[in-house]
Motif scaffolding. Structure first.
Motif, PDB file in Angstrom:
ATOM      1  N   HIS A  83      -8.108  10.229  10.282  1.00  0.00           N
ATOM      2  CA  HIS A  83      -7.365  11.419   9.859  1.00  0.00           C
ATOM      3  C   HIS A  83      -6.281  11.804  10.876  1.00  0.00           C
ATOM      4  CE1 HIS A  83     -10.915  11.489   7.347  1.00  0.00           C
ATOM      5  NE2 HIS A  83     -10.328  12.382   6.576  1.00  0.00           N
ATOM      6  N   GLU A 118     -10.606  19.789  21.641  1.00  0.00           N
ATOM      7  CA  GLU A 118     -11.808  20.563  21.290  1.00  0.00           C
ATOM      8  C   GLU A 118     -13.000  20.119  22.139  1.00  0.00           C
ATOM      9  OE1 GLU A 118     -12.108  23.176  19.390  1.00  0.00           O
ATOM     10  OE2 GLU A 118     -10.218  23.153  18.307  1.00  0.00           O
ATOM     11  N   TYR A 172     -13.591  18.749   9.699  1.00  0.00           N
ATOM     12  CA  TYR A 172     -14.339  17.526  10.013  1.00  0.00           C
ATOM     13  C   TYR A 172     -15.156  17.704  11.290  1.00  0.00           C
ATOM     14  CZ  TYR A 172     -11.428  15.169   6.541  1.00  0.00           C
ATOM     15  OH  TYR A 172     -10.804  14.798   5.395  1.00  0.00           O
ATOM     16  N   LEU A 200      -6.482  12.574  14.052  1.00  0.00           N
ATOM     17  CA  LEU A 200      -6.869  13.790  14.772  1.00  0.00           C
ATOM     18  C   LEU A 200      -7.480  13.500  16.143  1.00  0.00           C
ATOM     19  CD1 LEU A 200      -8.517  15.623  11.742  1.00  0.00           C
ATOM     20  CD2 LEU A 200      -6.393  16.290  12.885  1.00  0.00           C
ATOM     21  N   THR A 212     -10.803  25.836  13.651  1.00  0.00           N
ATOM     22  CA  THR A 212     -11.385  24.526  13.956  1.00  0.00           C
ATOM     23  C   THR A 212     -11.281  23.604  12.754  1.00  0.00           C
ATOM     24  OG1 THR A 212     -12.947  25.565  15.470  1.00  0.00           O
ATOM     25  CG2 THR A 212     -13.482  23.358  14.731  1.00  0.00           C
ATOM     26  N   ASN A 213     -10.981  22.356  13.037  1.00  0.00           N
ATOM     27  CA  ASN A 213     -10.891  21.354  11.988  1.00  0.00           C
ATOM     28  C   ASN A 213     -12.238  21.242  11.271  1.00  0.00           C
ATOM     29  OD1 ASN A 213     -11.272  18.445  11.017  1.00  0.00           O
ATOM     30  ND2 ASN A 213      -9.057  18.663  11.259  1.00  0.00           N
ATOM     31  N   ALA A 269      -6.420  15.997  18.886  1.00  0.00           N
ATOM     32  CA  ALA A 269      -6.908  17.350  18.573  1.00  0.00           C
ATOM     33  C   ALA A 269      -8.406  17.454  18.841  1.00  0.00           C
ATOM     34  CB  ALA A 269      -6.607  17.697  17.119  1.00  0.00           C
TER      35      ALA A 269
END
Length: 185
Positions: free
Chosen positions: A25, A34, A77, A27, A74-75, A30
């Motif tokens: 994805h 996190e 996934y 990410l 927050t994502n 990102a």
């Protein structure tokens, strides 16, 4: 058990699964941010670590607290991944999984982790200069610096990159002088 082989064996497949989702994805970075935030939070809050590791606390309570900590931005996934860790009773390994993910991310991006210890807080210019020098020495595309203050160094810095240690501290220089004079450091 935190640093044991068992926890590594458990954390590694979860970190790889998280990396797989992140890459599919786009990410990875990102999720890396996190994970860094979670590791920092767990290091600074032993109470939170004890809370999520406690077998007495209900899963729904852990999910609620983690959901609030992560926030609404927050994502999905990543949030689902954390909830899965709670469901599978693997949330106790969260810090280890995040650290393993960051290791995978550094390999992916050809970034090295440099542990810099100094007698005083480094300025942003000093940190940038150190990062540039480490890139030059290692051939890495990026440097992630983890700093620590140790007043016992008296002055200067020590830098650890992998298994290499560069000691440019005053304490290290005094130790070398003492050894060259035949004294005991």
């Amino acid at each position: 058990m935190k640093g044991s082989l068992i926890s590594t064996a458990i954390a590694e497949p979860y970190a790889q699964a998280l990396m797989s989702v992140a890459l599919s994805h786009d990410l990875a970075d990102a999720f890396g941010e996190e994970c860094r935030s979670l590791v920092t939070l767990l290091e600074k809050s032993p109470d939170l670590e004890a809370f999520i590791a406690s077998p007495v606390i209900k899963e729904i309570d852990k999910k609620t607290v983690l959901g609030k900590i992560m926030g609404e931005g927050t994502n999905l996934y990543l949030l689902n991944f954390l909830m899965l860790l709670i469901d599978k009773r693997r949330i106790i390994f969260l810090e280890k999984i995040c650290r393993q993910y960051l290791t995978l991310l550094r390999k992916l991006t050809n970034t090295v982790l440099a542990e810099v210890t100094s007698a005083h807080k480094l300025s942003s210019e000093q940190s940038e200069s150190i990062a540039n020098k480490i890139e030059e020495l290692t051939g890495a595309q990026g440097v992630e610096i983890k700093t620590r203050i140790d007043p016992n160094l008296i002055g200067g810095i020590t830098i650890k990159v992998g298994s290499q240690v560069f000691d440019a501290s005053l304490r290290g220089q005094l130790r070398r002088v003492s050894l060259s004079l035949g004294g005991i450091a």
